[in-house]
Scaffold this motif. Structure first.
Motif, PDB file in Angstrom:
ATOM      1  N   TYR A 180     -36.280  70.687  10.754  1.00 21.60           N
ATOM      2  CA  TYR A 180     -35.266  71.364  11.127  1.00 21.60           C
ATOM      3  C   TYR A 180     -34.880  72.503   9.590  1.00 21.60           C
ATOM      4  N   ARG A 181     -34.336  71.967   8.644  1.00 19.17           N
ATOM      5  CA  ARG A 181     -34.699  72.516   7.710  1.00 19.17           C
ATOM      6  C   ARG A 181     -35.499  73.090   6.760  1.00 19.17           C
ATOM      7  N   ALA A 182     -36.670  72.562   6.884  1.00 20.23           N
ATOM      8  CA  ALA A 182     -38.030  73.485   6.494  1.00 20.23           C
ATOM      9  C   ALA A 182     -38.813  74.964   7.051  1.00 20.23           C
ATOM     10  N   GLY A 183     -38.139  74.675   8.497  1.00 18.45           N
ATOM     11  CA  GLY A 183     -38.466  75.612   9.321  1.00 18.45           C
ATOM     12  C   GLY A 183     -37.584  76.765   8.985  1.00 18.45           C
ATOM     13  N   VAL A 184     -35.766  76.143   9.220  1.00 18.39           N
ATOM     14  CA  VAL A 184     -35.658  78.234   8.667  1.00 18.39           C
ATOM     15  C   VAL A 184     -35.111  77.721   7.284  1.00 18.39           C
ATOM     16  N   HIS A 185     -36.012  77.315   6.183  1.00 17.97           N
ATOM     17  CA  HIS A 185     -35.417  77.709   5.095  1.00 17.97           C
ATOM     18  C   HIS A 185     -37.260  78.304   5.325  1.00 17.97           C
ATOM     19  N   ARG A 186     -38.101  78.739   6.026  1.00 16.36           N
ATOM     20  CA  ARG A 186     -39.528  79.289   6.505  1.00 16.36           C
ATOM     21  C   ARG A 186     -39.145  80.261   7.427  1.00 16.36           C
ATOM     22  N   LEU A 187     -38.122  80.542   7.848  1.00 17.34           N
ATOM     23  CA  LEU A 187     -36.925  81.883   8.697  1.00 17.34           C
ATOM     24  C   LEU A 187     -37.041  82.810   7.772  1.00 17.34           C
ATOM     25  N   ALA A 239     -28.845  79.695   3.031  1.00 13.62           N
ATOM     26  CA  ALA A 239     -30.012  78.490   2.671  1.00 13.62           C
ATOM     27  C   ALA A 239     -29.339  77.153   1.721  1.00 13.62           C
ATOM     28  N   ARG A 240     -28.788  77.989   0.940  1.00 14.08           N
ATOM     29  CA  ARG A 240     -27.543  76.357   0.361  1.00 14.08           C
ATOM     30  C   ARG A 240     -26.640  75.457   2.122  1.00 14.08           C
ATOM     31  N   ARG A 241     -25.710  76.630   2.289  1.00 11.47           N
ATOM     32  CA  ARG A 241     -25.223  75.628   4.117  1.00 11.47           C
ATOM     33  C   ARG A 241     -26.323  75.335   3.886  1.00 11.47           C
ATOM     34  N   LEU A 242     -27.412  75.426   4.640  1.00  9.87           N
ATOM     35  CA  LEU A 242     -28.365  74.521   5.723  1.00  9.87           C
ATOM     36  C   LEU A 242     -28.500  73.517   4.775  1.00  9.87           C
ATOM     37  N   ASP A 243     -28.743  73.532   3.481  1.00  7.68           N
ATOM     38  CA  ASP A 243     -28.900  72.150   3.000  1.00  7.68           C
ATOM     39  C   ASP A 243     -27.865  71.112   2.696  1.00  7.68           C
ATOM     40  N   ILE A 244     -26.464  71.630   2.621  1.00  9.69           N
ATOM     41  CA  ILE A 244     -25.408  70.751   2.413  1.00  9.69           C
ATOM     42  C   ILE A 244     -25.108  70.614   3.411  1.00  9.69           C
ATOM     43  N   ASP A 245     -24.593  71.201   4.683  1.00  7.19           N
ATOM     44  CA  ASP A 245     -25.240  70.551   6.232  1.00  7.19           C
ATOM     45  C   ASP A 245     -25.970  69.713   6.785  1.00  7.19           C
ATOM     46  N   THR A 246     -27.376  69.890   6.257  1.00  8.33           N
ATOM     47  CA  THR A 246     -28.180  68.969   6.414  1.00  8.33           C
ATOM     48  C   THR A 246     -27.856  67.393   5.844  1.00  8.33           C
ATOM     49  N   GLY A 247     -27.651  67.939   4.836  1.00  4.72           N
ATOM     50  CA  GLY A 247     -27.406  66.876   3.855  1.00  4.72           C
ATOM     51  C   GLY A 247     -26.301  65.818   3.776  1.00  4.72           C
TER      52      GLY A 247
END
Length: 184
Positions: free
Chosen positions: A29-36, A76-84
């Motif tokens: 999910y994280r990789a997909g959102v980063h690609r998006l 991207a930072r929020r995504l990384d924090i939340d998925t972490g």
């Protein structure tokens, strides 16, 4: 009680595999959102750079691209924090569950009553095939999650999806009735 140990180790293995599969899917999910986000950013900057927009100077275009990059960076930072955080919770739940299983298995192993030992051995013998199937299913789920991660991240060329062609039903010829058949 080796049966108890193998039964509890199977349960712990299943928990570990499902935890790994969950973390792998979160990573996908994280990789997909980063690609998006990266794709949207490149298309946006490409669009602004390639067009002559009335009343929009090069400085305004640069400011718009910079603002968009800041927004992407924030997301991207929020995504990384939340998925972490999600991965951390998953690890804590898996560790707590595995610890509970080990505690129960340890206590059952210390029981010295022949009746309880006999019941536990019987229950283990009945449930061991189910545990083995659960281990196999967990392994397949973890492998499937890894395939999803590879496909979403785009790091490896995705294998083509296998399609199964259905056999076409034979067309029936229309039946013509003759006047002689109708009369009979």
């Amino acid at each position: 009680m080796t049966t108890q140990a193998s039964f509890s180790s199977a349960a712990i293995h299943v928990i570990g595999q499902y935890n790994d599969a969950g973390k792998t899917l979160v990573g996908a999910y994280r990789a997909g959102v980063h690609r998006l986000l990266g794709g949207a950013a490149s298309r946006y900057s490409e669009f602004l750079s390639s067009r002559q927009i009335p009343l929009v100077s090069e400085q305004v275009k640069a400011n718009l691209i910079g603002a968009q990059e800041k927004i992407n960076g924030f997301l991207a930072r929020r995504l990384d924090i939340d998925t972490g955080r999600i991965v951390s919770v998953m690890d804590r739940v898996a560790a707590g569950t595995a610890s509970g299983i080990e505690t129960v298995a340890g206590r059952v192993a210390r029981v010295e009553s022949p009746v309880v030992s006999s019941v536990v051995k019987t229950l283990n013998a009945l449930n061991q095939p189910i545990a083995n199937v659960s281990v196999q299913i967990a392994d397949k789920v973890a492998a499937g999650a890894k395939q999803i991660e590879v496909r979403v991240s785009g790091t490896e060329e995705a294998r083509p999806v296998r399609s199964v062609k259905a056999k076409a039903a034979a067309a029936k010829k229309p039946v013509r009735r003759t006047a002689a058949r109708k009369a009979a």
